[in-house]
Scaffold this active site. Structure first.
Site, short mmCIF file in Angstrom:
data_model
loop_
_atom_site.label_atom_id
_atom_site.label_comp_id
_atom_site.label_asym_id
_atom_site.label_seq_id
_atom_site.Cartn_x
_atom_site.Cartn_y
_atom_site.Cartn_z
N GLU A 363 69.52 65.10 -11.26
CA GLU A 363 68.21 65.22 -10.60
C GLU A 363 67.57 66.58 -10.87
O GLU A 363 66.84 67.12 -10.05
CB GLU A 363 68.35 65.00 -9.08
CG GLU A 363 68.83 63.64 -8.69
CD GLU A 363 67.82 62.55 -8.99
OE1 GLU A 363 66.62 62.85 -9.09
OE2 GLU A 363 68.23 61.39 -9.13
N THR A 365 68.87 70.21 -13.11
CA THR A 365 69.91 71.21 -12.91
C THR A 365 69.44 72.27 -11.92
O THR A 365 68.25 72.48 -11.72
CB THR A 365 70.30 71.90 -14.23
OG1 THR A 365 69.17 72.67 -14.68
CG2 THR A 365 70.70 70.90 -15.29
#
Length: 380
Positions: A363, A365
């Protein structure tokens, strides 16, 4: 954090379900890397798969706070199973915000039934954080688009009924030519999957590459205006990142409870290790970090509930980054408190630590989250 009566009742029902149906299988699905398909009808009947689907289409019409509450409670036992709560969010959210009325009328009632699994295909082998490097192409051919390319890391892709696949509609640079396409993957020729990735953690969740070879998708399955897909993806991520943060929160809570219970019963030098100051300080740090993350997660969730999207983007990155970093530290410390037992599979501490690591990566880093936060600050 103040919860409404409805939210408290919802939280309690999810907690009971997780204790009954998730806790008993958590270790087994990790051991066998098995998708827990038996949870699909259970979640569907509770409205957990389809949390975001509005009431007017037959769904629960949940808000972001309720999505976070569900993820948090289930992740105390298994983050893999927590990811199934709100599974359809990344498909439903772009549809709700950017889809045509015909698309909503066609797809949302289907999702509302709680038996349809969906996925989103955005990342590619050479396009992760850098979405503009996407190579998958969608070429108009009459009343269809023809998709060719490869996607990577598609969560739950090979068990999904529908996948929202993002592709470039021309060869220009940047992200202004990206569009999402709703694909009925089980009835569309040319869509194939690679093997489920052999991951360090989050076992039981599916991550597969997708191969697209002359996949014909009807024009009416393109979401929104051509070339406007990046905005749809970012809106969905802004609303999903807090849910990842909430899962990190639940994971850390489960690890802390395990560490506290173990410290009370484990004896060394004639007394419980919970009496040693070194252990007490570690537990105190866990509790402080968890409560700090909780405040940030639910502040972010309330912003999403109010539709404050200007504030949500930065808060979502803050919550996701802070909570996942916190979960990594708390689960690592839990392993340390359990000592040798923390390193073996007889206790869930090592599984929790392995699962926590992925939250810092997917989702977006945590390095990307820090970039988003900094850019928001500097643009103010």
């Amino acid at each position: 954090m103040h919860l409404t009566e409805e939210e408290v009742a919802f939280q309690d029902s999810v907690r009971r379900m997780a204790e009954t149906h998730v806790a008993p299988i958590a270790a087994e699905i990790d051991e066998n890397d098995r998708f827990p398909e038996e949870l699909v009808p259970i979640y569907g009947d509770m409205g957990l798969l389809q949390l975001w689907v509005p009431e007017e289409y037959g769904g629960p019409g949940a808000n972001l706070t309720m999505v976070c509450l569900a993820r948090e409670e289930i992740a105390k036992h298994s983050e893999t199973c927590a990811l199934l709560a709100g599974l359809n969010s990344m498909f439903a959210l772009p549809l709700i915000h950017f889809g045509t009325q015909e698309q909503k009328d066609r797809m949302l009632p289907l999702l509302a039934k709680g038996r349809t699994l969906t996925a989103i295909a955005l990342s590619e082998p050479d396009a992760g954080s850098d979405v503009s490097a996407m190579r998958t192409r969608a070429v108009r051919d009459g009343d269809h688009y023809v998709l060719n390319g490869q996607k990577q890391w598609c969560s739950f892709g090979s068990v999904a009924d529908y996948i929202m696949i993002f592709a470039k509609t021309d060869d220009g640079g940047g992200v202004s030519n990206i569009s999402p396409f709703m694909v009925d993957v089980k009835n569309t020729p040319g869509v194939t999957f690679g093997r489920n990735e052999r991951k360090m953690g989050m076992k039981g969740s599916i991550n597969v590459p997708i191969f697209l070879e002359n996949v014909r998708v009807p024009v009416e399955n393109m979401l929104g205006e051509e070339g406007k897909g990046f905005r749809a993806a970012m809106r969905a991520l802004d609303l999903n990142r807090p849910a990842i943060a909430a899962a990190s929160l639940g994971l850390a809570e489960g690890a802390m409870k395990l560490a506290v219970d173990y410290a009370r019963q484990r004896k060394q030098f004639g007394k419980a290790i919970a009496e040693f100051q070194g252990i007490q300080f570690m537990l105190a740090d866990m509790a402080m970090q968890i409560e700090a993350a909780r405040g940030l997660v639910y502040t972010c969730a309330r912003a999403g509930d109010k539709g404050d999207f200007e504030q949500l983007s930065m808060l979502a990155s803050m919550a996701k980054c802070f909570a996942s970093d916190m979960a990594m530290k708390v689960t690592t410390d839990a392993v340390q408190i359990l000592g040798g037992y923390g390193y073996v599979k007889d206790y869930p501490a090592e599984r929790m630590m392995r699962d926590a690591k992925l939250n810092q990566i997917f989702e977006g880093t945590n390095q990307i989250q820090r970039l988003i936060i900094a850019r928001n600050l500097l643009a103010a």
